[in-house]
Design a protein around this motif. Structure first.
Motif, PDB file in Angstrom:
ATOM      1  N   MET A 178       0.833  -1.193   0.000  1.00  0.00           N
ATOM      2  CA  MET A 178       0.000   0.000   0.000  1.00  0.00           C
ATOM      3  C   MET A 178       0.877   1.256   0.000  1.00  0.00           C
ATOM      4  SD  MET A 178      -3.236   1.151   2.362  1.00  0.00           S
ATOM      5  CE  MET A 178      -2.330   1.737   3.792  1.00  0.00           C
ATOM      6  N   VAL A 179       1.988   1.220   0.727  1.00  0.00           N
ATOM      7  CA  VAL A 179       2.917   2.358   0.723  1.00  0.00           C
ATOM      8  C   VAL A 179       3.434   2.593  -0.695  1.00  0.00           C
ATOM      9  CG1 VAL A 179       5.175   3.183   1.520  1.00  0.00           C
ATOM     10  CG2 VAL A 179       3.579   2.134   3.136  1.00  0.00           C
ATOM     11  N   ASP A 180       3.771   1.533  -1.409  1.00  0.00           N
ATOM     12  CA  ASP A 180       4.218   1.681  -2.805  1.00  0.00           C
ATOM     13  C   ASP A 180       3.130   2.354  -3.637  1.00  0.00           C
ATOM     14  OD1 ASP A 180       6.632   0.383  -2.260  1.00  0.00           O
ATOM     15  OD2 ASP A 180       5.887  -1.578  -2.956  1.00  0.00           O
ATOM     16  N   GLU A 181       1.903   1.905  -3.477  1.00  0.00           N
ATOM     17  CA  GLU A 181       0.794   2.480  -4.255  1.00  0.00           C
ATOM     18  C   GLU A 181       0.589   3.948  -3.893  1.00  0.00           C
ATOM     19  OE1 GLU A 181      -0.050   0.632  -6.618  1.00  0.00           O
ATOM     20  OE2 GLU A 181       0.092  -1.435  -5.930  1.00  0.00           O
ATOM     21  N   GLU A 182       0.715   4.273  -2.609  1.00  0.00           N
ATOM     22  CA  GLU A 182       0.598   5.673  -2.183  1.00  0.00           C
ATOM     23  C   GLU A 182       1.711   6.512  -2.799  1.00  0.00           C
ATOM     24  OE1 GLU A 182      -1.462   5.200   2.216  1.00  0.00           O
ATOM     25  OE2 GLU A 182       0.706   4.917   2.032  1.00  0.00           O
ATOM     26  N   GLN A 183       2.911   5.971  -2.855  1.00  0.00           N
ATOM     27  CA  GLN A 183       4.025   6.703  -3.459  1.00  0.00           C
ATOM     28  C   GLN A 183       3.790   6.921  -4.952  1.00  0.00           C
ATOM     29  OE1 GLN A 183       7.273   4.176  -2.207  1.00  0.00           O
ATOM     30  NE2 GLN A 183       7.752   5.508  -0.474  1.00  0.00           N
ATOM     31  N   HIS A 184       3.260   5.918  -5.625  1.00  0.00           N
ATOM     32  CA  HIS A 184       2.953   6.075  -7.047  1.00  0.00           C
ATOM     33  C   HIS A 184       1.897   7.162  -7.243  1.00  0.00           C
ATOM     34  CE1 HIS A 184       4.179   1.581  -7.809  1.00  0.00           C
ATOM     35  NE2 HIS A 184       5.186   2.326  -7.396  1.00  0.00           N
ATOM     36  N   GLU A 185       0.856   7.111  -6.419  1.00  0.00           N
ATOM     37  CA  GLU A 185      -0.203   8.122  -6.521  1.00  0.00           C
ATOM     38  C   GLU A 185       0.367   9.518  -6.263  1.00  0.00           C
ATOM     39  OE1 GLU A 185      -4.620   9.171  -4.673  1.00  0.00           O
ATOM     40  OE2 GLU A 185      -3.426   7.595  -3.735  1.00  0.00           O
ATOM     41  N   PHE A 186       1.201   9.640  -5.240  1.00  0.00           N
ATOM     42  CA  PHE A 186       1.821  10.928  -4.935  1.00  0.00           C
ATOM     43  C   PHE A 186       2.658  11.416  -6.118  1.00  0.00           C
ATOM     44  CE2 PHE A 186       5.464  13.428  -3.524  1.00  0.00           C
ATOM     45  CZ  PHE A 186       4.814  14.492  -2.926  1.00  0.00           C
ATOM     46  N   TRP A 187       3.441  10.526  -6.725  1.00  0.00           N
ATOM     47  CA  TRP A 187       4.285  10.916  -7.856  1.00  0.00           C
ATOM     48  C   TRP A 187       3.422  11.473  -8.987  1.00  0.00           C
ATOM     49  CZ3 TRP A 187       4.904  10.155 -13.016  1.00  0.00           C
ATOM     50  CH2 TRP A 187       6.110  10.613 -13.571  1.00  0.00           C
ATOM     51  N   PHE A 188       2.344  10.766  -9.314  1.00  0.00           N
ATOM     52  CA  PHE A 188       1.451  11.240 -10.377  1.00  0.00           C
ATOM     53  C   PHE A 188       0.852  12.598 -10.022  1.00  0.00           C
ATOM     54  CE2 PHE A 188       1.009   6.655 -11.684  1.00  0.00           C
ATOM     55  CZ  PHE A 188       1.533   6.818 -12.962  1.00  0.00           C
ATOM     56  N   LYS A 189       0.392  12.749  -8.791  1.00  0.00           N
ATOM     57  CA  LYS A 189      -0.206  14.024  -8.375  1.00  0.00           C
ATOM     58  C   LYS A 189       0.815  15.160  -8.448  1.00  0.00           C
ATOM     59  CE  LYS A 189      -3.850  12.351  -5.306  1.00  0.00           C
ATOM     60  NZ  LYS A 189      -4.301  12.264  -3.902  1.00  0.00           N
ATOM     61  N   GLU A 190       2.011  14.910  -7.950  1.00  0.00           N
ATOM     62  CA  GLU A 190       3.067  15.924  -7.954  1.00  0.00           C
ATOM     63  C   GLU A 190       3.411  16.354  -9.376  1.00  0.00           C
ATOM     64  OE1 GLU A 190       6.008  18.558  -6.743  1.00  0.00           O
ATOM     65  OE2 GLU A 190       4.425  17.619  -5.565  1.00  0.00           O
ATOM     66  N   HIS A 191       3.554  15.394 -10.271  1.00  0.00           N
ATOM     67  CA  HIS A 191       3.949  15.727 -11.639  1.00  0.00           C
ATOM     68  C   HIS A 191       2.781  16.328 -12.439  1.00  0.00           C
ATOM     69  CE1 HIS A 191       7.570  13.717 -10.457  1.00  0.00           C
ATOM     70  NE2 HIS A 191       8.134  14.245 -11.516  1.00  0.00           N
ATOM     71  N   LEU A 192       1.566  15.953 -12.104  1.00  0.00           N
ATOM     72  CA  LEU A 192       0.420  16.602 -12.727  1.00  0.00           C
ATOM     73  C   LEU A 192       0.374  18.068 -12.303  1.00  0.00           C
ATOM     74  CD1 LEU A 192      -2.181  16.524 -14.399  1.00  0.00           C
ATOM     75  CD2 LEU A 192      -3.376  15.780 -12.342  1.00  0.00           C
ATOM     76  N   THR A 193       0.584  18.342 -11.031  1.00  0.00           N
ATOM     77  CA  THR A 193       0.605  19.723 -10.540  1.00  0.00           C
ATOM     78  C   THR A 193       1.669  20.539 -11.266  1.00  0.00           C
ATOM     79  OG1 THR A 193      -0.207  19.040  -8.384  1.00  0.00           O
ATOM     80  CG2 THR A 193       0.906  21.162  -8.480  1.00  0.00           C
ATOM     81  N   ARG A 194       2.840  19.956 -11.445  1.00  0.00           N
ATOM     82  CA  ARG A 194       3.901  20.661 -12.166  1.00  0.00           C
ATOM     83  C   ARG A 194       3.496  20.986 -13.591  1.00  0.00           C
ATOM     84  NH1 ARG A 194       9.316  17.182 -10.584  1.00  0.00           N
ATOM     85  NH2 ARG A 194       9.107  17.386  -8.330  1.00  0.00           N
ATOM     86  N   LEU A 195       2.854  20.051 -14.276  1.00  0.00           N
ATOM     87  CA  LEU A 195       2.406  20.291 -15.647  1.00  0.00           C
ATOM     88  C   LEU A 195       1.338  21.387 -15.711  1.00  0.00           C
ATOM     89  CD1 LEU A 195       2.064  16.773 -17.316  1.00  0.00           C
ATOM     90  CD2 LEU A 195       3.720  18.570 -17.865  1.00  0.00           C
ATOM     91  N   GLU A 196       0.470  21.396 -14.731  1.00  0.00           N
ATOM     92  CA  GLU A 196      -0.620  22.370 -14.733  1.00  0.00           C
ATOM     93  C   GLU A 196      -0.136  23.777 -14.397  1.00  0.00           C
ATOM     94  OE1 GLU A 196      -4.377  19.441 -13.777  1.00  0.00           O
ATOM     95  OE2 GLU A 196      -3.399  20.444 -12.087  1.00  0.00           O
ATOM     96  N   HIS A 197       1.038  23.905 -13.814  1.00  0.00           N
ATOM     97  CA  HIS A 197       1.569  25.226 -13.477  1.00  0.00           C
ATOM     98  C   HIS A 197       2.671  25.668 -14.430  1.00  0.00           C
ATOM     99  CE1 HIS A 197      -0.483  24.176  -9.674  1.00  0.00           C
ATOM    100  NE2 HIS A 197      -0.798  25.459  -9.738  1.00  0.00           N
ATOM    101  N   VAL A 198       2.760  25.015 -15.566  1.00  0.00           N
ATOM    102  CA  VAL A 198       3.760  25.414 -16.573  1.00  0.00           C
ATOM    103  C   VAL A 198       3.139  26.336 -17.556  1.00  0.00           C
ATOM    104  CG1 VAL A 198       5.205  24.539 -18.445  1.00  0.00           C
ATOM    105  CG2 VAL A 198       5.101  23.329 -16.288  1.00  0.00           C
TER     106      VAL A 198
END
Length: 150
Positions: free
Chosen positions: A130-150
């Protein structure tokens, strides 16, 4: 937890992890950024580790694996060809949705196995996954945020 219920849950997770492996593998070739390709490759490695562990648990119980067997529903299951048409933002949104569903499923399974001493090792492994899945979800969220603020 009775064996029938345990087998059903393990089959659900076998399907989930097999789906995640295929989902991420199918996108790697379409990704242009080498870093993002490496991340997806790493996601595949982790999901395969989860899948292989769950497969071993089923085999230990004397159960074969039939991915078509369990009723497994993930909203928006998409074929590889359709994925090629997705923008990077949409890939990240799909990743968030899939990982979020995985985290929910793991949380429920952890709660189901928490008080069974015979399943303590399985419970611990589920928590790690579950920690791995949470980390994957966090990575996607973080990188989506970066794309949306470019």
């Amino acid at each position: 937890m009775d064996k029938k219920k345990l087998v059903h849950k393990l089959k659900e997770f076998s399907a989930l992890e097999a789906y995640q492996v295929k989902l991420y593998q199918s996108q790697i070739q379409a990704l242009e950024d080498p870093h993002i390709k490496h991340v997806y490759e790493r996601f595949v490695v982790r999901e395969k580790e989860h899948r292989d562990f769950i497969t071993q648990q089923l085999e230990n119980l004397g159960v074969g694996i039939n991915l078509a067997g369990p009723s497994f529903t993930l909203a928006g299951i998409v074929s590889g060809k359709t994925l090629d048409l997705l923008s990077l933002k949409d890939r990240y949104k799909l990743g968030i949705a899939v990982e979020h569903k995985a985290v929910q499923m793991y949380h429920e399974f952890i709660e189901m196995t928490r008080h069974d001493p015979e399943l303590s090792e399985l419970n611990k492994k589920l928590a790690y996954f579950m920690v791995d899945e949470e980390q994957h979800e966090f990575w996607f969220k973080e990188h989506l945020t970066r794309l949306e603020h470019v």
